[in-house]
Design a protein around this motif. Structure first.
Motif, short mmCIF file in Angstrom:
data_model
loop_
_atom_site.label_atom_id
_atom_site.label_comp_id
_atom_site.label_asym_id
_atom_site.label_seq_id
_atom_site.Cartn_x
_atom_site.Cartn_y
_atom_site.Cartn_z
N PHE A 122 0.84 -1.20 0.00
CA PHE A 122 0.00 0.00 0.00
C PHE A 122 0.87 1.24 0.00
O PHE A 122 0.61 2.20 -0.73
CB PHE A 122 -0.92 -0.02 1.22
N GLN A 123 1.92 1.19 0.78
CA GLN A 123 2.81 2.35 0.86
C GLN A 123 3.45 2.64 -0.49
O GLN A 123 3.54 3.78 -0.93
CB GLN A 123 3.89 2.10 1.89
N ASP A 124 3.89 1.57 -1.15
CA ASP A 124 4.48 1.73 -2.48
C ASP A 124 3.49 2.39 -3.42
O ASP A 124 3.83 3.24 -4.23
CB ASP A 124 4.83 0.35 -3.06
N MET A 125 2.25 1.97 -3.26
CA MET A 125 1.21 2.43 -4.17
C MET A 125 0.94 3.92 -4.02
O MET A 125 0.70 4.61 -5.00
CB MET A 125 -0.06 1.64 -3.82
N VAL A 126 0.96 4.39 -2.78
CA VAL A 126 0.60 5.79 -2.59
C VAL A 126 1.82 6.71 -2.58
O VAL A 126 1.67 7.92 -2.52
CB VAL A 126 -0.22 6.00 -1.29
N ALA A 127 3.01 6.12 -2.64
CA ALA A 127 4.20 6.97 -2.69
C ALA A 127 4.31 7.54 -4.10
O ALA A 127 4.41 6.80 -5.07
CB ALA A 127 5.43 6.15 -2.33
N LEU A 128 4.27 8.84 -4.19
CA LEU A 128 4.20 9.45 -5.52
C LEU A 128 5.53 10.06 -5.95
O LEU A 128 5.64 10.63 -7.02
CB LEU A 128 3.11 10.52 -5.54
N GLU A 129 6.52 9.93 -5.07
CA GLU A 129 7.80 10.60 -5.36
C GLU A 129 8.42 10.06 -6.63
O GLU A 129 9.16 10.75 -7.33
CB GLU A 129 8.78 10.43 -4.19
N LYS A 130 8.14 8.76 -6.89
CA LYS A 130 8.85 8.13 -8.01
C LYS A 130 8.42 8.68 -9.37
O LYS A 130 9.07 8.43 -10.36
CB LYS A 130 8.65 6.62 -7.94
N PHE A 131 7.30 9.39 -9.38
CA PHE A 131 6.84 9.88 -10.67
C PHE A 131 7.52 11.19 -11.06
O PHE A 131 7.70 12.08 -10.23
CB PHE A 131 5.32 10.13 -10.63
N SER A 132 7.89 11.26 -12.33
CA SER A 132 8.38 12.55 -12.80
C SER A 132 7.90 12.73 -14.23
O SER A 132 8.07 11.81 -15.05
CB SER A 132 9.90 12.61 -12.69
N PRO A 133 7.28 13.82 -14.59
CA PRO A 133 7.03 14.96 -13.71
C PRO A 133 6.06 14.57 -12.59
O PRO A 133 5.26 13.67 -12.79
CB PRO A 133 6.39 15.99 -14.66
N PRO A 134 6.17 15.25 -11.43
CA PRO A 134 5.33 14.89 -10.29
C PRO A 134 3.84 14.98 -10.65
O PRO A 134 3.42 15.85 -11.40
CB PRO A 134 5.70 15.92 -9.22
N LEU A 135 3.08 14.03 -10.08
CA LEU A 135 1.65 13.99 -10.38
C LEU A 135 0.93 15.13 -9.69
O LEU A 135 1.27 15.54 -8.58
CB LEU A 135 1.08 12.66 -9.92
N GLN A 136 -0.08 15.63 -10.36
CA GLN A 136 -0.89 16.71 -9.81
C GLN A 136 -2.21 16.14 -9.28
O GLN A 136 -2.64 15.08 -9.72
CB GLN A 136 -1.19 17.75 -10.91
N PRO A 137 -2.84 16.84 -8.34
CA PRO A 137 -4.15 16.36 -7.87
C PRO A 137 -5.11 16.12 -9.03
O PRO A 137 -5.85 15.15 -9.03
CB PRO A 137 -4.65 17.50 -6.98
N ALA A 138 -5.03 16.99 -10.01
CA ALA A 138 -5.96 16.87 -11.13
C ALA A 138 -5.84 15.51 -11.82
O ALA A 138 -6.85 14.95 -12.26
CB ALA A 138 -5.71 17.99 -12.12
N ASP A 139 -4.63 14.97 -11.86
CA ASP A 139 -4.47 13.67 -12.50
C ASP A 139 -5.36 12.62 -11.85
O ASP A 139 -5.95 11.76 -12.49
CB ASP A 139 -3.01 13.22 -12.42
N PHE A 140 -5.41 12.72 -10.53
CA PHE A 140 -6.22 11.75 -9.80
C PHE A 140 -7.71 12.03 -9.93
O PHE A 140 -8.51 11.11 -10.01
CB PHE A 140 -5.80 11.72 -8.33
#
Lengths: 112, 746
Positions: free
Chosen positions: B658-676
């Motif tokens: 679950f932690q891996d799933m919600v960790a967003l640091e790995k994304f680049s460019p960083p994800l925005q709230p709008a994406d979700f």
């Protein structure tokens, strides 16, 4: 206990947290009296007219009294009309509801 | 000897439920109580002699010496024991308190008769109406979980119906006793109650066991006819002016008659429900409908009954024949509950609801397969029905001798259920493994083994909602071992089959069926946490994530596998039959689990929508993870999914995932709230579309459609910049649906 090296500290802690039962030497007079009634039968009359008879187990500064194996009588207990008591078990009577406390003096009984 | 008798007298025997620890300690009170009793007294009647000495002043002043918070107690008595004491004069704990409002003398039935405070004959109509209504009220109060002693048996007439001379009163009293007996027996038999639902203690009261059911209903009917004659004689005749007196009499008789008849119908209906093999259900249902019609009359005529003085005892009606305190002595020593008798109108409303629920219950006998019975149970339970209706449902459907509807053995019902689910070759006539004795033995053993967990599963759905969740968590352990068994049977059958017919397989047939039930229970378990409001809002994320990513996914693939197996079976049968494949290309049976797949997809999308939206909220800083002081997220996570640990398939998903799933640091460019929000929008829209096009628009489907639609709009607004700058957390509105909330922006 004093001979133990750490005994003194232990006793201090015990006294501090009021778990010490062997304090008859230093206990105040009131405490001694209360202690002498522990595990004896008490009859407590309550403000609403009921009477409880049970074993005195615990009390505090607000005169809340805990009685064990407690039985409840609705009628006047001196009137031995054979009223069946209700078994309550462990019951706490708030201090401000206590009118009268009586203690079953066995020593006198034995003399008789 | 002397000591023993004294002890008993003072109630220090084993019956005292709360044993105070001091009695095990060194200075035992037994010694204290050993009062020497003169032998003469002892023979007559063991009597305790007390020698009371007033110590009030002494005691009170001594107490003053204690410090704040200091307890004077023996070594064996501590705060823990003190906590379990009932508090006197606390209205919730002290049932005895009730007795001391005013100086009323409490009389039992015999005493009341002697003093002439209850009438045994010539009761007036208002008196009878009042008594019957109060009896019904107290019965409802009993059904809602209070003790018989404080409810139904506060009616003195019920203590000894034999001595009542008034025929009407006597018939009603016997009728009510029979009703109580029947209800109690049914609830006991179904055993889907817990202490918060129902009290079965009868305190030694006789429930008219010496009179037969037929006799009681006969008596009720006789009296009813008698009153009916009075009704007719006072009826308005054409062209005749009635004096008000006759008119009143007429109305009162109508009121009385409707009550008598109601009691009789309810009693006969319950008797009918208890006939073997559900043979009385049609009759019972008819009787219930008639009883329901009478309730309307009864509701309108409540005012004709004698009414208690409600200002004196607001919680307890005291009219002739009732004495709320008569059983005070019988109350259990444990936590006596404070009983408030429900009002007369409210009681009639309750009966109305009860009759409706029982009417629903009757429908269960029209069901043939065990899967549908299970669905019926789940659906019925959703409205949190009362204990009596839940119990009757169990009694009708499964309670008798492990047979469904008292006729079909449970094992055979399960065999039928598996066959309809995915057509395992082992259950199909003419297939090799069906006829092989060894294979037959395996299958029979497995099905016998499945009987217990599945009958338990049905029973669980009879419990109240909160207990259900708890029990669902536990039954997973049983199903886990059944799953193991299923896999073994499948493997054995497969190896037998492959020898004879290499093209046919018997892989995971029973396994799929068990897995299907396991997944349903897991989903139900998680969703019930939302319904019962157990989760904090910051826990929603992993709950919805688990549902969306795993449980629904597994469920859907399990269902499609079952469907594939069915098609395989179909194809095989075609092949066996040979030439005539044209006509049965599209069989009548259709695709059995398709409806479930579609609804499963919709719910999966809903959960996905919530999960994604929450992810967005966190990123938007609308939601913040709380600072945990005494626990942390992992502890909570593991606790929430703990019951799943006993299951092998599907495996428990660890917190790290679950932690891996919600960790967003790995994304680049960083994800925005709008994406979700975009993803959430898609999910809600998908759910909405499925619900909208669903052929069977039940109320549930419509509600869920509304939830999906509203959430879709809300997230869409959010995407469009509505309340963008607001940092206040969203609200979760469960008023529309108790499991799937509507998101509200603030």
């Amino acid at each position: 206990m004093a001979s133990l090296s750490s005994g003194g500290t232990y006793a201090d802690i015990k006294r501090k947290f009021k778990f010490d039962t062997d304090t008859s030497t230093q206990e105040s007079e009131g405490r001694q009296k209360l202690r002498s009634w522990l595990n004896k039968s008490l009859r407590v009359s309550m403000t609403d007219g009921r009477t409880l008879i049970g074993v005195f187990l615990c009390t505090d500064r607000d005169k809340n009294v805990i009685l064990g194996s407690c039985q409840e009588y609705i009628q006047d207990p001196d009137n031995t009309s054979g009223e069946d008591p209700r078994v309550l078990g462990l019951a706490m009577v708030p201090g401000h509801h206590i009118l009268k406390i009586e203690y079953d003096d066995i020593t006198a009984n034995q003399i008789m | 000897m002397a000591e023993e008798s004294t002890m008993d007298d003072r109630g220090l025997d084993a019956t005292a439920s709360v044993e105070h620890p001091a009695s095990v300690g060194g200075s035992s009170p037994e010694n204290v109580e050993a009062v020497p009793t003169p032998p003469a007294v002892q023979h007559a009647q063991p009597e305790v002699r007390y020698n009371w000495k007033d110590i009030t002043q002494d005691f009170l002043t001594s107490c003053e010496e204690l410090e704040l918070g200091e307890l004077m107690h023996d070594a064996n008595f501590g705060l823990f024991e003190a906590m379990s004491a009932i508090e006197m004069m606390d209205p919730k704990m002290d049932a005895g308190m009730l007795g001391n409002r005013g100086d009323r003398e409490v009389l039992n039935f015999q005493q009341a008769i002697q003093k002439g405070t209850v009438k045994l004959k010539d009761l007036t109509a208002p008196e009878l109406i009042g008594i019957i209504d109060t009896m019904l009220s107290s019965m409802v109060t009993w059904l809602e979980g209070h003790s018989l002693a404080q409810t139904v048996f506060t009616c003195l007439y019920l203590h000894d119906p034999e001595v009542i001379e008034d025929r009407c009163m006597r018939a009603v009293a016997l009728g009510v006793l029979k009703l109580v007996d029947l209800i109690k027996n049914n609830v006991n038999r179904a055993s889907v109650f817990e202490e918060e639902d129902f009290q079965t203690m009868t305190y030694g009261f006789k429930l008219a066991g010496n009179v037969t059911d037929v006799r009681v209903t006969g008596m009720l009917r006789e009296v009813e006819d008698e009153i009916n004659r009075k009704v007719k004689s006072t009826r308005c005749k054409q062209g005749e002016e009635r004096d008000p007196q006759t008119e009143l009499e007429h109305e009162q008789n109508v009121a009385l008659q409707s009550r008598m008849k109601f009691c009789r119908l309810l009693l006969t209906a319950l008797i009918a429900f208890n006939k073997p093999q559900c043979s009385g259900v049609t009759d019972g249902k008819r009787l219930l409908i008639q009883a329901g019609e009478l309730l309307e009359v009864m509701k309108k005529t409540v005012h004709h009954g004698a009414h208690p003085d409600e200002t004196a005892t607001p919680d307890f009606p005291i009219i002739m024949g009732f004495e709320p305190l008569v059983n005070q002595r019988l109350l259990p020593p444990t936590f006596p509950r404070y009983t408030k008798i429900i009002g007369r109108e409210a009681a009639m409303e309750y009966f109305q609801g009860l009759l409706n629920r029982l009417g629903q219950v009757c429908e269960v006998v029209n069901i043939s397969s065990i899967h549908t019975v299970l669905d019926f149970f789940i659906e019925f339970s959703k409205a949190s029905p009362c204990v009596l209706s839940r119990s009757l449902l169990q009694v009708l459907a499964v309670s008798t001798d492990r047979k469904v509807f008292g006729t079909l053995p449970f094992r055979e019902a399960l065999r039928e259920a598996v066959r309809a689910f995915n057509y395992p070759p082992a259950l199909i006539p003419r297939s090799y493994v069906f006829n092989n004795p060894q294979a037959k033995e395996y299958v029979d053993a497995f099905l016998s083994r499945a009987v217990r967990p599945f009958s338990n599963l049905l029973q669980i759905h009879g419990h109240n909602r909160a207990r259900q969740r708890d029990k669902l968590g536990h039954i997973l352990e049983d199903l886990s071992s059944l799953q193991d068994e299923a896999d073994k049977v499948d493997a054995a059958l497969h190896s037998m089959m492959i020898k004879v017919d290499p093209q046919r397989q018997h892989l995971a047939c029973f396994g799929t069926w068990v897995l299907y039930h396991i997944l349903r229970i897991m989903i139900q378990y998680l969703l019930s946490g939302l319904e019962l409001e157990l989760y904090s809002t910051h826990e929603y994320q992993y709950v919805f994530w688990y549902l969306y990513e795993f449980l629904y996914g597994w469920l859907l693939s399990t269902l499609s596998r079952a469907e594939a197996m069915y098609q395989e079976h179909d194809a095989y049968m075609e092949q066996q039959k040979g030439g005539s494949k044209k006509k049965s290309k599209k069989k009548k049976k259709g695709r059995p689990p398709s409806k479930e797949i579609v609804l499963g997809q919709a719910e999966q999308s809903l959960c996905g929508g919530y999960y994604k939206a929450i992810q967005g909220f966190y990123l938007d800083e609308r939601l913040k993870k709380p600072v945990f002081e005494f626990d942390n997220e992992q502890v909570r996570y593991e606790h929430r999914f703990a019951p799943f640990a006993s299951i092998v398939t599907p495996p428990l998903v660890p917190y790290s995932q679950f932690q891996d799933m919600v960790a967003l640091e790995k994304f680049s460019p960083p994800l925005q709230p709008a994406d979700f929000y975009v993803q959430a929008c898609k999910c809600f829209q998908q759910a909405k579309n499925i619900y909208e096009s669903f052929p069977n628009q039940t109320k549930e489907v419509q509600t869920l459609c509304k939830v999906a639609k509203t959430n879709f709009v809300v997230v869409k607004l959010l995407l469009g910049g509505h309340k963008r700058e607001s940092k206040s957390p969203p609200e979760w509105d469960f008023t529309e649906h108790n499991t799937f909330p509507i998101i509200r922006l603030t």
